[in-house]
Design a protein around this motif. Sequence first.
Motif, short mmCIF file in Angstrom:
data_model
loop_
_atom_site.label_atom_id
_atom_site.label_comp_id
_atom_site.label_asym_id
_atom_site.label_seq_id
_atom_site.Cartn_x
_atom_site.Cartn_y
_atom_site.Cartn_z
N GLN A 247 -0.66 19.92 -26.97
CA GLN A 247 -1.68 20.13 -25.95
C GLN A 247 -1.19 19.83 -24.53
N PHE A 248 0.08 20.11 -24.28
CA PHE A 248 0.61 20.04 -22.91
C PHE A 248 1.90 20.85 -22.83
N ALA A 249 2.24 21.21 -21.60
CA ALA A 249 3.50 21.91 -21.31
C ALA A 249 4.11 21.26 -20.08
N THR A 250 5.34 20.81 -20.19
CA THR A 250 5.99 20.09 -19.10
C THR A 250 7.38 20.67 -18.83
N LEU A 251 8.01 20.12 -17.79
CA LEU A 251 9.35 20.58 -17.41
C LEU A 251 10.39 20.29 -18.47
N THR A 252 10.11 19.35 -19.36
CA THR A 252 11.06 19.04 -20.43
C THR A 252 11.37 20.27 -21.27
N ASP A 253 10.40 21.16 -21.39
CA ASP A 253 10.58 22.34 -22.23
C ASP A 253 11.51 23.38 -21.61
N VAL A 254 11.77 23.30 -20.30
CA VAL A 254 12.60 24.32 -19.64
C VAL A 254 13.92 23.75 -19.11
N THR A 255 14.23 22.52 -19.43
CA THR A 255 15.48 21.93 -18.95
C THR A 255 16.66 22.44 -19.77
N TRP A 256 17.86 22.32 -19.21
CA TRP A 256 19.06 22.77 -19.92
C TRP A 256 19.31 21.94 -21.17
N GLN A 257 18.78 20.69 -21.20
CA GLN A 257 18.95 19.87 -22.40
C GLN A 257 18.26 20.50 -23.60
N MET A 258 17.14 21.19 -23.36
CA MET A 258 16.46 21.86 -24.47
C MET A 258 17.32 22.97 -25.04
N SER A 259 18.02 23.69 -24.17
CA SER A 259 18.95 24.73 -24.64
C SER A 259 20.07 24.12 -25.47
N GLY A 260 20.60 22.96 -25.00
CA GLY A 260 21.64 22.28 -25.76
C GLY A 260 21.15 21.78 -27.10
N GLU A 261 19.89 21.37 -27.14
CA GLU A 261 19.33 20.86 -28.39
C GLU A 261 19.22 21.94 -29.46
N VAL A 262 18.81 23.14 -29.05
CA VAL A 262 18.68 24.21 -30.04
C VAL A 262 20.06 24.70 -30.50
N ILE A 263 21.05 24.64 -29.63
CA ILE A 263 22.41 24.97 -30.04
C ILE A 263 22.89 23.97 -31.10
N LEU A 264 22.61 22.69 -30.86
CA LEU A 264 22.99 21.64 -31.81
C LEU A 264 22.33 21.86 -33.17
N MET A 265 21.05 22.17 -33.17
CA MET A 265 20.34 22.42 -34.43
C MET A 265 20.97 23.56 -35.22
N THR A 266 21.28 24.64 -34.51
CA THR A 266 21.84 25.81 -35.17
C THR A 266 23.22 25.54 -35.73
N LEU A 267 24.06 24.84 -34.98
CA LEU A 267 25.40 24.53 -35.45
C LEU A 267 25.38 23.57 -36.64
N LEU A 268 24.47 22.60 -36.61
CA LEU A 268 24.38 21.65 -37.73
C LEU A 268 23.98 22.36 -39.02
N GLY A 269 23.02 23.29 -38.92
CA GLY A 269 22.55 23.98 -40.12
C GLY A 269 23.53 25.03 -40.60
N GLY A 270 24.13 25.76 -39.65
CA GLY A 270 25.06 26.83 -40.02
C GLY A 270 24.68 28.14 -39.38
N ILE A 271 25.48 28.62 -38.44
CA ILE A 271 25.18 29.88 -37.78
C ILE A 271 25.43 31.03 -38.75
N GLY A 272 24.68 32.10 -38.55
CA GLY A 272 24.84 33.26 -39.43
C GLY A 272 24.15 33.10 -40.77
N THR A 273 23.33 32.06 -40.94
CA THR A 273 22.53 31.89 -42.16
C THR A 273 21.06 31.88 -41.77
N LEU A 274 20.22 32.39 -42.63
CA LEU A 274 18.81 32.50 -42.29
C LEU A 274 18.12 31.15 -42.28
N ILE A 275 18.44 30.30 -43.27
CA ILE A 275 17.73 29.02 -43.38
C ILE A 275 18.52 27.85 -42.81
N GLY A 276 19.77 28.07 -42.41
CA GLY A 276 20.57 26.99 -41.85
C GLY A 276 19.93 26.33 -40.64
#
Length: 336
Positions: A247-276
């Motif tokens: 129930q809120f939207a802040t600048l945290t959602d548009v910072t470059w750290q958020m981009s880095g966080e999603v990259i980290l999630m994808t690499l940890l799970g495995g790129i090129g996999t649907l559920i990784g």
Amino acid sequence: MRDMTDAIDTAKTGSAAAPARSVGTAQIVILAAGLLFLLLAPMFLYPIFLMKLLCFALFACAFNLLLGYTGLLSFGHAAFFGGAAYFTAHAVKEWHLTPEFGLLLGAAGAAFLGLIIGFFAIRRKGIYFAMITLALSQMFYFFCLQAEFTKGEDGIQSVPRGHLFGVIDLLVPTNMYYLVLAVFVIGLLIIWRFINSPFGMILKSIRENEQRAISLGYSVQYYKLGAFVMSAALAGLAGGLKTLVFQFATLTDVTWQMSGEVILMTLLGGIGTLIGPIFGAGLVVTLQNYLATSDFPVTIITGVVFMVCVLLFRRGLIGEFYASRLGRKLGFEHRQ
């Protein structure tokens, strides 16, 4: 003699088809078990935690659509995630739209942003592509900082969840959870259909050998832009969901750290996999949730986990499972 040869060929074909059917059954059973777990999860896990996990899982899957299946590394996906969060929050709070229309507006706004940023970014490759996405994302961050409708550093607070289709009260945590789960499943099905369509096959060929795809007559730039816009729209859908959940939207959602966080999630799970990316998002969100009250910095723990995965699981957690003997036996495939 010819009839005997035909019979032998038929028997071989039949014996090869049986494992294929069993492989398909194994994958369906795993997916069904996962869906059943998500349906029952609110009974023994905190719903807000589950909703945050699903939002970031969808975000990571959307990012993986671009990185894992098209080979484009974007450092600017926070613009789509956070931009949609602002669009949805403003539409629901100020324009009094119902939550479903707020989500659609957020996804459409993210797709439009993806069209603009992608138009400029796809003209370059490699690190230049990544730097352009980062630069344009930071420009959007400063726009959000100055724009009147975003409320600056305060963000948009007290966003109403409203009633889904005018009937279902989303202030009830269980109702909100099953909405998030439904959108997550729909988003995952869209990604699955996208990557298994002829369009997705061409994206994979571009990832593997772009010059080869060009020589075959494909307009590579248009395919890249299409993948970029689709990825942005799904990332925006995740951002809009997160806004309704918290129930809120802040600048945290548009910072470059958020981009880095999603990259980290994808690499940890495995790129090129649907559920990784889902497992990667689950790992990161779980660490953030359960270590938030400890004195030890969560970022250090996350960094250590990332280092261990890079050293021991080069393909990511799910990628390594796909490449293992059990994964191959179950019929899972992973790009080397």
